[in-house]
Design a protein around this motif. Structure first.
Motif, PDB file in Angstrom:
ATOM      1  N   SER A  53       0.815  -1.200   0.000  1.00  0.00           N
ATOM      2  CA  SER A  53       0.000   0.000   0.000  1.00  0.00           C
ATOM      3  C   SER A  53       0.856   1.261   0.000  1.00  0.00           C
ATOM      4  N   ARG A  54       0.209   2.365  -0.240  1.00  0.00           N
ATOM      5  CA  ARG A  54       0.898   3.650  -0.292  1.00  0.00           C
ATOM      6  C   ARG A  54       1.642   3.929   1.001  1.00  0.00           C
ATOM      7  N   ASN A  55       0.998   3.638   2.142  1.00  0.00           N
ATOM      8  CA  ASN A  55       1.620   3.939   3.429  1.00  0.00           C
ATOM      9  C   ASN A  55       2.568   2.841   3.894  1.00  0.00           C
ATOM     10  N   GLY A  56       2.697   1.780   3.113  1.00  0.00           N
ATOM     11  CA  GLY A  56       3.632   0.714   3.451  1.00  0.00           C
ATOM     12  C   GLY A  56       3.169  -0.217   4.544  1.00  0.00           C
ATOM     13  N   ALA A  57       1.998   0.039   5.105  1.00  0.00           N
ATOM     14  CA  ALA A  57       1.544  -0.757   6.258  1.00  0.00           C
ATOM     15  C   ALA A  57       0.908  -2.074   5.842  1.00  0.00           C
ATOM     16  N   ASN A  58       0.403  -2.139   4.632  1.00  0.00           N
ATOM     17  CA  ASN A  58      -0.311  -3.333   4.179  1.00  0.00           C
ATOM     18  C   ASN A  58       0.379  -3.952   2.981  1.00  0.00           C
ATOM     19  N   THR A  59       0.475  -5.270   3.021  1.00  0.00           N
ATOM     20  CA  THR A  59       1.080  -6.007   1.923  1.00  0.00           C
ATOM     21  C   THR A  59       0.217  -7.209   1.574  1.00  0.00           C
ATOM     22  N   ASN A  60       0.444  -7.736   0.393  1.00  0.00           N
ATOM     23  CA  ASN A  60      -0.269  -8.920  -0.046  1.00  0.00           C
ATOM     24  C   ASN A  60       0.695  -9.736  -0.901  1.00  0.00           C
ATOM     25  N   TYR A  61       0.646 -11.043  -0.740  1.00  0.00           N
ATOM     26  CA  TYR A  61       1.553 -11.923  -1.462  1.00  0.00           C
ATOM     27  C   TYR A  61       0.789 -13.065  -2.114  1.00  0.00           C
ATOM     28  N   ALA A  62       1.286 -13.503  -3.237  1.00  0.00           N
ATOM     29  CA  ALA A  62       0.774 -14.730  -3.827  1.00  0.00           C
ATOM     30  C   ALA A  62       1.126 -15.892  -2.906  1.00  0.00           C
ATOM     31  N   ASP A  63       0.262 -16.887  -2.861  1.00  0.00           N
ATOM     32  CA  ASP A  63       0.518 -18.035  -1.986  1.00  0.00           C
ATOM     33  C   ASP A  63       1.853 -18.698  -2.291  1.00  0.00           C
ATOM     34  N   SER A  64       2.232 -18.686  -3.542  1.00  0.00           N
ATOM     35  CA  SER A  64       3.447 -19.375  -3.961  1.00  0.00           C
ATOM     36  C   SER A  64       4.729 -18.731  -3.424  1.00  0.00           C
ATOM     37  N   VAL A  65       4.645 -17.482  -2.970  1.00  0.00           N
ATOM     38  CA  VAL A  65       5.854 -16.793  -2.496  1.00  0.00           C
ATOM     39  C   VAL A  65       5.780 -16.388  -1.030  1.00  0.00           C
ATOM     40  N   LYS A  66       4.651 -16.634  -0.393  1.00  0.00           N
ATOM     41  CA  LYS A  66       4.507 -16.252   1.016  1.00  0.00           C
ATOM     42  C   LYS A  66       5.582 -16.924   1.865  1.00  0.00           C
ATOM     43  N   GLY A  67       6.163 -16.122   2.752  1.00  0.00           N
ATOM     44  CA  GLY A  67       7.207 -16.648   3.624  1.00  0.00           C
ATOM     45  C   GLY A  67       8.581 -16.634   3.005  1.00  0.00           C
ATOM     46  N   ARG A  68       8.666 -16.387   1.690  1.00  0.00           N
ATOM     47  CA  ARG A  68       9.971 -16.369   1.019  1.00  0.00           C
ATOM     48  C   ARG A  68      10.304 -14.984   0.457  1.00  0.00           C
TER      49      ARG A  68
END
Length: 126
Positions: free
Chosen positions: A50-65
């Motif tokens: 997000s613009r404020n850097g507080a929120n992120t989203n990841y594809a399941d295939s890359v989460k945790g990496r």
């Protein structure tokens, strides 16, 4: 004129790490994200912030990496990629939405992004 320029791609062995960066110019940006496209496949969402850097989203295939971050003062967005796998091999594209807009929303749909970079190749060998 808007420009998004990616850098930092390259060749790495499986299990290794790479960091790709994107420098944006020409206006203020809201949500910024990374997509990738492997040969013969459609471009797919990887991560967004997000613009404020507080929120992120990841594809399941890359989460945790993978970890996405941004520096609004420098108009940059980074993607730190750890524990890379051969299936991560692709051209990685930086994308951005215009701002004013939301400070907190994180869009994942490719069609919602207005601006795109030229891409940087990431190759993971087995």
């Amino acid at each position: 004129q808007v420009h998004l320029v990616e850098s930092g791609g390259g060749l790495v062995q499986a299990g290794g790490s790479l960091r790709v960066s994107c420098t944006a110019s020409g206006r203020t940006f809201g949500t910024m994200g990374w997509f990738r496209q492997a040969p013969g496949k459609e471009r797919e969402f990887v991560a967004a912030i997000s613009r404020n850097g507080a929120n992120t989203n990841y594809a399941d295939s890359v989460k945790g990496r993978f970890t996405i971050s941004r520096d609004n003062a420098k108009n940059t967005v980074l993607l730190q990629m750890n524990s890379l796998k051969p299936e991560d091999t692709a051209v990685y594209y930086c994308a951005a939405r215009p701002f004013p807009g939301s400070y907190v929303l994180v869009q994942t749909a490719r069609q919602t992004y207005d601006y795109w970079g030229q891409g940087t190749q990431v190759t993971v060998s087995s």
